[in-house]
Design a protein around this motif. Structure first.
Motif, PDB file in Angstrom:
ATOM      1  N   ASP A   6       0.843  -1.180   0.000  1.00  0.00           N
ATOM      2  CA  ASP A   6       0.000   0.000   0.000  1.00  0.00           C
ATOM      3  C   ASP A   6       0.885   1.239   0.000  1.00  0.00           C
ATOM      4  O   ASP A   6       1.718   1.414   0.862  1.00  0.00           O
ATOM      5  N   GLY A   7       0.672   2.122  -0.956  1.00  0.00           N
ATOM      6  CA  GLY A   7       1.513   3.307  -1.092  1.00  0.00           C
ATOM      7  C   GLY A   7       1.321   4.329   0.004  1.00  0.00           C
ATOM      8  O   GLY A   7       2.078   5.277   0.115  1.00  0.00           O
ATOM      9  N   SER A   8       0.274   4.157   0.822  1.00  0.00           N
ATOM     10  CA  SER A   8       0.034   5.140   1.875  1.00  0.00           C
ATOM     11  C   SER A   8       0.856   4.870   3.126  1.00  0.00           C
ATOM     12  O   SER A   8       0.804   5.649   4.077  1.00  0.00           O
ATOM     13  N   MET A   9       1.657   3.794   3.122  1.00  0.00           N
ATOM     14  CA  MET A   9       2.497   3.500   4.281  1.00  0.00           C
ATOM     15  C   MET A   9       3.545   4.597   4.414  1.00  0.00           C
ATOM     16  O   MET A   9       4.122   5.047   3.436  1.00  0.00           O
ATOM     17  N   ARG A  10       3.793   5.016   5.641  1.00  0.00           N
ATOM     18  CA  ARG A  10       4.765   6.068   5.907  1.00  0.00           C
ATOM     19  C   ARG A  10       6.173   5.603   5.542  1.00  0.00           C
ATOM     20  O   ARG A  10       6.553   4.466   5.775  1.00  0.00           O
ATOM     21  N   ALA A  11       6.937   6.510   4.979  1.00  0.00           N
ATOM     22  CA  ALA A  11       8.319   6.215   4.579  1.00  0.00           C
ATOM     23  C   ALA A  11       9.252   6.455   5.757  1.00  0.00           C
ATOM     24  O   ALA A  11       9.051   7.383   6.539  1.00  0.00           O
ATOM     25  N   SER A  12      10.250   5.619   5.870  1.00  0.00           N
ATOM     26  CA  SER A  12      11.258   5.777   6.926  1.00  0.00           C
ATOM     27  C   SER A  12      12.466   6.516   6.365  1.00  0.00           C
ATOM     28  O   SER A  12      12.608   6.692   5.151  1.00  0.00           O
ATOM     29  N   ASP A  13      13.355   6.916   7.269  1.00  0.00           N
ATOM     30  CA  ASP A  13      14.601   7.549   6.826  1.00  0.00           C
ATOM     31  C   ASP A  13      15.413   6.592   5.967  1.00  0.00           C
ATOM     32  O   ASP A  13      16.053   6.997   4.994  1.00  0.00           O
ATOM     33  N   THR A  14      15.389   5.304   6.313  1.00  0.00           N
ATOM     34  CA  THR A  14      16.102   4.290   5.528  1.00  0.00           C
ATOM     35  C   THR A  14      15.533   4.215   4.116  1.00  0.00           C
ATOM     36  O   THR A  14      16.283   4.097   3.144  1.00  0.00           O
ATOM     37  N   ASP A  15      14.202   4.281   3.985  1.00  0.00           N
ATOM     38  CA  ASP A  15      13.569   4.271   2.661  1.00  0.00           C
ATOM     39  C   ASP A  15      14.029   5.476   1.842  1.00  0.00           C
ATOM     40  O   ASP A  15      14.350   5.358   0.657  1.00  0.00           O
ATOM     41  N   ARG A  16      14.066   6.631   2.480  1.00  0.00           N
ATOM     42  CA  ARG A  16      14.491   7.848   1.779  1.00  0.00           C
ATOM     43  C   ARG A  16      15.956   7.751   1.352  1.00  0.00           C
ATOM     44  O   ARG A  16      16.322   8.152   0.249  1.00  0.00           O
ATOM     45  N   GLU A  17      16.803   7.214   2.219  1.00  0.00           N
ATOM     46  CA  GLU A  17      18.228   7.069   1.883  1.00  0.00           C
ATOM     47  C   GLU A  17      18.426   6.068   0.745  1.00  0.00           C
ATOM     48  O   GLU A  17      19.306   6.257  -0.099  1.00  0.00           O
ATOM     49  N   HIS A  18      17.606   5.014   0.719  1.00  0.00           N
ATOM     50  CA  HIS A  18      17.698   4.039  -0.374  1.00  0.00           C
ATOM     51  C   HIS A  18      17.366   4.716  -1.708  1.00  0.00           C
ATOM     52  O   HIS A  18      18.065   4.508  -2.710  1.00  0.00           O
ATOM     53  N   PHE A  45      13.672  13.472   0.179  1.00  0.00           N
ATOM     54  CA  PHE A  45      13.818  13.749   1.608  1.00  0.00           C
ATOM     55  C   PHE A  45      12.590  14.452   2.191  1.00  0.00           C
ATOM     56  O   PHE A  45      12.411  14.470   3.403  1.00  0.00           O
ATOM     57  N   ALA A  46      11.706  14.971   1.311  1.00  0.00           N
ATOM     58  CA  ALA A  46      10.456  15.571   1.776  1.00  0.00           C
ATOM     59  C   ALA A  46       9.300  14.571   1.745  1.00  0.00           C
ATOM     60  O   ALA A  46       8.231  14.851   2.286  1.00  0.00           O
ATOM     61  N   ALA A  47       9.501  13.414   1.131  1.00  0.00           N
ATOM     62  CA  ALA A  47       8.425  12.436   0.968  1.00  0.00           C
ATOM     63  C   ALA A  47       7.956  11.897   2.316  1.00  0.00           C
ATOM     64  O   ALA A  47       8.755  11.620   3.204  1.00  0.00           O
ATOM     65  N   ALA A  48       6.639  11.734   2.418  1.00  0.00           N
ATOM     66  CA  ALA A  48       6.060  11.199   3.650  1.00  0.00           C
ATOM     67  C   ALA A  48       5.628   9.741   3.488  1.00  0.00           C
ATOM     68  O   ALA A  48       5.579   8.998   4.460  1.00  0.00           O
ATOM     69  N   THR A  49       5.317   9.333   2.256  1.00  0.00           N
ATOM     70  CA  THR A  49       4.825   7.969   2.033  1.00  0.00           C
ATOM     71  C   THR A  49       5.689   7.227   1.024  1.00  0.00           C
ATOM     72  O   THR A  49       6.433   7.835   0.253  1.00  0.00           O
ATOM     73  N   LEU A  50       5.526   5.910   1.026  1.00  0.00           N
ATOM     74  CA  LEU A  50       6.272   5.067   0.079  1.00  0.00           C
ATOM     75  C   LEU A  50       5.848   5.335  -1.359  1.00  0.00           C
ATOM     76  O   LEU A  50       6.683   5.274  -2.268  1.00  0.00           O
ATOM     77  N   SER A  51       4.573   5.664  -1.581  1.00  0.00           N
ATOM     78  CA  SER A  51       4.146   5.932  -2.959  1.00  0.00           C
ATOM     79  C   SER A  51       4.830   7.174  -3.513  1.00  0.00           C
ATOM     80  O   SER A  51       5.163   7.224  -4.705  1.00  0.00           O
ATOM     81  N   GLU A  52       5.073   8.176  -2.672  1.00  0.00           N
ATOM     82  CA  GLU A  52       5.793   9.363  -3.127  1.00  0.00           C
ATOM     83  C   GLU A  52       7.224   9.007  -3.514  1.00  0.00           C
ATOM     84  O   GLU A  52       7.755   9.524  -4.502  1.00  0.00           O
ATOM     85  N   LEU A  53       7.830   8.104  -2.761  1.00  0.00           N
ATOM     86  CA  LEU A  53       9.193   7.671  -3.092  1.00  0.00           C
ATOM     87  C   LEU A  53       9.210   6.854  -4.375  1.00  0.00           C
ATOM     88  O   LEU A  53      10.117   7.000  -5.192  1.00  0.00           O
ATOM     89  N   ARG A  54       8.224   5.961  -4.546  1.00  0.00           N
ATOM     90  CA  ARG A  54       8.176   5.124  -5.761  1.00  0.00           C
ATOM     91  C   ARG A  54       8.068   5.972  -7.020  1.00  0.00           C
ATOM     92  O   ARG A  54       8.623   5.625  -8.058  1.00  0.00           O
ATOM     93  N   GLN A  55       7.329   7.082  -6.921  1.00  0.00           N
ATOM     94  CA  GLN A  55       7.164   7.957  -8.078  1.00  0.00           C
ATOM     95  C   GLN A  55       8.498   8.531  -8.553  1.00  0.00           C
ATOM     96  O   GLN A  55       8.670   8.806  -9.734  1.00  0.00           O
ATOM     97  N   LEU A  56       9.424   8.687  -7.639  1.00  0.00           N
ATOM     98  CA  LEU A  56      10.718   9.299  -7.983  1.00  0.00           C
ATOM     99  C   LEU A  56      11.638   8.363  -8.751  1.00  0.00           C
ATOM    100  O   LEU A  56      12.568   8.811  -9.427  1.00  0.00           O
ATOM    101  N   THR A  57      11.400   7.066  -8.645  1.00  0.00           N
ATOM    102  CA  THR A  57      12.294   6.100  -9.308  1.00  0.00           C
ATOM    103  C   THR A  57      11.553   5.196 -10.293  1.00  0.00           C
ATOM    104  O   THR A  57      12.149   4.269 -10.827  1.00  0.00           O
TER     105      THR A  57
END
Length: 137
Positions: A6-18, A45-57
């Protein structure tokens, strides 16, 4: 309950660094311009959720460098765990040897050296093998 997919799961610092590491590799490979990299890095580094991070890659392929980096990290983690286990075993064996020597009143033959040296030799050999090397079937 929220599933990991689920893309609404909160992103961790580790997720952002990955994601930041993936973006850096894409920049090094020439897949992103410096401007694109900078924009995506700020968004990561501003992303709050995993879906926001997925969009970047989502438009970036998984690079060989990233796979090799993950294999090296996995190998290093495995080696550290194995040496930690060895150290724990060493403490236990030396404690047993020490207690039996004290109880008997004279120092006994230092038998822990035999299994510890053999175990260490096996660990050194497996450490030299390195990550990404597959054993033949």
């Amino acid at each position: 309950m929220v599933s990991p997919e689920d893309g609404s799961m909160r992103a961790s610092d580790t997720d952002r660094e990955h994601v930041a590491r993936r973006l850096r590799i894409a920049l090094d490979e020439g897949r992103l311009t410096v401007t694109e990299y900078d924009e995506r890095l700020q968004q990561a580094f501003a992303a709050a959720t995993l879906s926001e991070l997925r969009q970047l890659t989502r438009d970036l392929p998984e690079s060989r460098a990233e796979v090799e980096l993950a294999e090296r990290e996995e190998h290093r983690t495995k080696v550290v765990k194995e040496w930690r286990d060895w150290a724990g075993g060493a403490v236990i064996m030396i404690a047993i040897w020490g207690v039996t020597s004290v109880v008997s009143g004279d120092p006994k033959f230092f038998w822990p050296a035999i299994p510890l040296v053999i175990w260490a030799a096996v660990l050194v050999a497996s450490s030299i093998e390195g990550p990404g090397k597959k054993k033949r079937d």
